[in-house]
Design a protein around this motif. Structure first.
Motif, short mmCIF file in Angstrom:
data_model
loop_
_atom_site.label_atom_id
_atom_site.label_comp_id
_atom_site.label_asym_id
_atom_site.label_seq_id
_atom_site.Cartn_x
_atom_site.Cartn_y
_atom_site.Cartn_z
N VAL A 149 7.00 -7.06 -0.60
CA VAL A 149 8.35 -6.79 -1.10
C VAL A 149 8.43 -5.29 -1.35
O VAL A 149 7.75 -4.76 -2.23
N ILE A 150 9.27 -4.61 -0.58
CA ILE A 150 9.44 -3.16 -0.69
C ILE A 150 10.77 -2.91 -1.38
O ILE A 150 11.82 -3.36 -0.92
N THR A 151 10.72 -2.17 -2.48
CA THR A 151 11.93 -1.79 -3.20
C THR A 151 12.27 -0.35 -2.83
O THR A 151 11.44 0.54 -2.98
N LEU A 152 13.48 -0.15 -2.34
CA LEU A 152 13.92 1.19 -1.97
C LEU A 152 14.55 1.89 -3.16
O LEU A 152 14.86 1.28 -4.17
N LYS A 153 14.73 3.19 -3.04
CA LYS A 153 15.26 3.99 -4.16
C LYS A 153 16.70 3.65 -4.48
O LYS A 153 17.15 3.87 -5.60
N ASP A 154 17.44 3.09 -3.54
CA ASP A 154 18.83 2.70 -3.82
C ASP A 154 18.92 1.29 -4.41
O ASP A 154 20.01 0.77 -4.61
N GLY A 155 17.78 0.64 -4.68
CA GLY A 155 17.76 -0.68 -5.29
C GLY A 155 17.65 -1.83 -4.31
O GLY A 155 17.51 -2.98 -4.71
N THR A 156 17.70 -1.56 -3.02
CA THR A 156 17.58 -2.61 -2.00
C THR A 156 16.15 -3.12 -1.95
O THR A 156 15.20 -2.34 -1.99
N LYS A 157 16.00 -4.44 -1.85
CA LYS A 157 14.68 -5.05 -1.70
C LYS A 157 14.53 -5.58 -0.29
O LYS A 157 15.36 -6.34 0.18
N VAL A 158 13.46 -5.16 0.36
CA VAL A 158 13.16 -5.61 1.72
C VAL A 158 11.98 -6.56 1.62
O VAL A 158 10.89 -6.18 1.18
N ASP A 159 12.19 -7.80 2.03
CA ASP A 159 11.16 -8.84 1.95
C ASP A 159 10.56 -9.02 3.34
O ASP A 159 11.25 -9.46 4.27
N ILE A 160 9.29 -8.68 3.48
CA ILE A 160 8.58 -8.81 4.76
C ILE A 160 7.60 -9.96 4.60
O ILE A 160 6.64 -9.86 3.84
N ARG A 161 7.83 -11.06 5.33
CA ARG A 161 7.08 -12.29 5.11
C ARG A 161 5.96 -12.49 6.12
O ARG A 161 6.06 -12.09 7.27
N SER A 162 4.90 -13.13 5.64
CA SER A 162 3.77 -13.58 6.45
C SER A 162 3.12 -12.45 7.23
O SER A 162 2.92 -12.54 8.44
N VAL A 163 2.77 -11.39 6.54
CA VAL A 163 2.15 -10.23 7.19
C VAL A 163 0.64 -10.41 7.18
O VAL A 163 0.04 -10.63 6.13
N PRO A 164 -0.02 -10.33 8.34
CA PRO A 164 -1.47 -10.34 8.34
C PRO A 164 -1.99 -9.00 7.79
O PRO A 164 -1.34 -7.98 7.94
N ARG A 165 -3.15 -9.01 7.17
CA ARG A 165 -3.73 -7.81 6.54
C ARG A 165 -2.73 -7.14 5.60
O ARG A 165 -2.54 -5.94 5.62
N PHE A 166 -2.08 -7.94 4.79
CA PHE A 166 -0.96 -7.47 3.97
C PHE A 166 -1.41 -6.48 2.90
O PHE A 166 -0.66 -5.58 2.55
N ARG A 167 -2.62 -6.62 2.37
CA ARG A 167 -3.09 -5.68 1.34
C ARG A 167 -3.30 -4.29 1.94
O ARG A 167 -2.92 -3.29 1.33
N MET A 168 -3.88 -4.22 3.11
CA MET A 168 -4.09 -2.94 3.76
C MET A 168 -2.76 -2.28 4.13
O MET A 168 -2.57 -1.08 3.96
N VAL A 169 -1.80 -3.08 4.60
CA VAL A 169 -0.49 -2.56 4.97
C VAL A 169 0.26 -2.07 3.74
O VAL A 169 0.89 -1.00 3.76
N SER A 170 0.18 -2.81 2.64
CA SER A 170 0.88 -2.38 1.42
C SER A 170 0.26 -1.11 0.84
O SER A 170 0.97 -0.23 0.36
N ASP A 171 -1.07 -1.01 0.88
CA ASP A 171 -1.73 0.22 0.43
C ASP A 171 -1.31 1.41 1.29
O ASP A 171 -1.09 2.51 0.77
N TYR A 172 -1.19 1.19 2.58
CA TYR A 172 -0.76 2.26 3.48
C TYR A 172 0.68 2.68 3.16
O TYR A 172 0.99 3.88 3.15
N CYS A 173 1.55 1.71 2.88
CA CYS A 173 2.94 2.03 2.52
C CYS A 173 2.99 2.86 1.25
O CYS A 173 3.74 3.85 1.17
N LEU A 174 2.22 2.48 0.23
CA LEU A 174 2.19 3.24 -1.02
C LEU A 174 1.65 4.64 -0.81
O LEU A 174 2.18 5.62 -1.35
N LEU A 175 0.61 4.75 -0.01
CA LEU A 175 0.02 6.06 0.28
C LEU A 175 1.02 6.96 0.99
O LEU A 175 1.19 8.13 0.62
N MET A 176 1.69 6.42 2.00
CA MET A 176 2.66 7.22 2.75
C MET A 176 3.88 7.55 1.90
O MET A 176 4.45 8.63 2.01
#
Length: 196
Positions: A149-176
């Motif tokens: 679940v990605i929350t954007l600065k304008d308050g929009t929530k983007v729900d990305i479901r059933s992602v493989p390797r989701f922890r690695m992808v979320s860490d990459y999103c936070l890092l970027m």
């Protein structure tokens, strides 16, 4: 009437009479080689502004977009929902899992997050990492796949479901997102590293 026999020259004489090409008319090395398919790479170049002069190679290398993750929903989500779909209660969730498996793609690059959906892939949502405020994960099954679940600065929530390797992808999103916010802050304040 007498038959007239037309005599053709023997085949060896016809071959001997044909002009021979000069041995110097053909190149000794091939003019071009086609690289094997495994070595062909494609690069996506993005430019922020157009100019009349040709850009240098160093600016093109900085603008190259590298793909971190490109794929669809985890196959375990589809299999689990198909097995549970034999019950009438689980049937709507099974239909949703089948549609996710066939019509949904996620792409995380070093510049943006892209969600491609729809029957023909025409529905596309892109947003840069600088627009990300928060990233949360929800594991599914025993942690094999999960939702992001990605929350954007304008308050929009983007729900990305059933992602493989989701922890690695979320860490990459936070890092970027942290890197993008620090980079934009340095550009606004001018406190970034300076060269000669």
């Amino acid at each position: 009437m007498a038959a007239v026999a037309v005599l053709a020259p023997p085949a060896s004489a016809a071959i001997a009479a044909a002009p021979r090409p000069s041995p110097y008319s053909f190149p000794s090395k091939p003019i071009s080689k086609i690289p094997p398919l495994s070595k062909i790479t494609s690069k996506l170049l993005v430019s922020s502004k157009t100019s009349t002069s040709s850009p240098s190679t160093s600016s093109l290398v900085e603008k190259e977009e590298r793909i971190f993750f490109d794929g669809g929903a985890h196959y375990g989500d589809l299999v689990t929902n198909l097995l549970l779909g034999f019950t009438l209660l689980w049937l709507p969730l099974t239909i949703a899992a089948v549609s996710r498996a066939f019509f949904l793609r996620y792409r995380f690059t070093n510049r943006r997050v892209t969600v491609i959906s729809g029957f023909t892939g025409q529905d596309r949502s892109d947003f840069p990492y600088s627009a990300i405020k928060d990233v949360q994960v929800v594991p599914r099954l025993i942690g094999e796949w999960g939702d992001i679940v990605i929350t954007l600065k304008d308050g929009t929530k983007v729900d990305i479901r059933s992602v493989p390797r989701f922890r690695m992808v979320s860490d990459y999103c936070l890092l970027m997102a942290d890197g993008a916010s620090k980079g934009s802050l340095e550009q606004k304040t001018g406190s970034g590293p300076r060269g000669f």
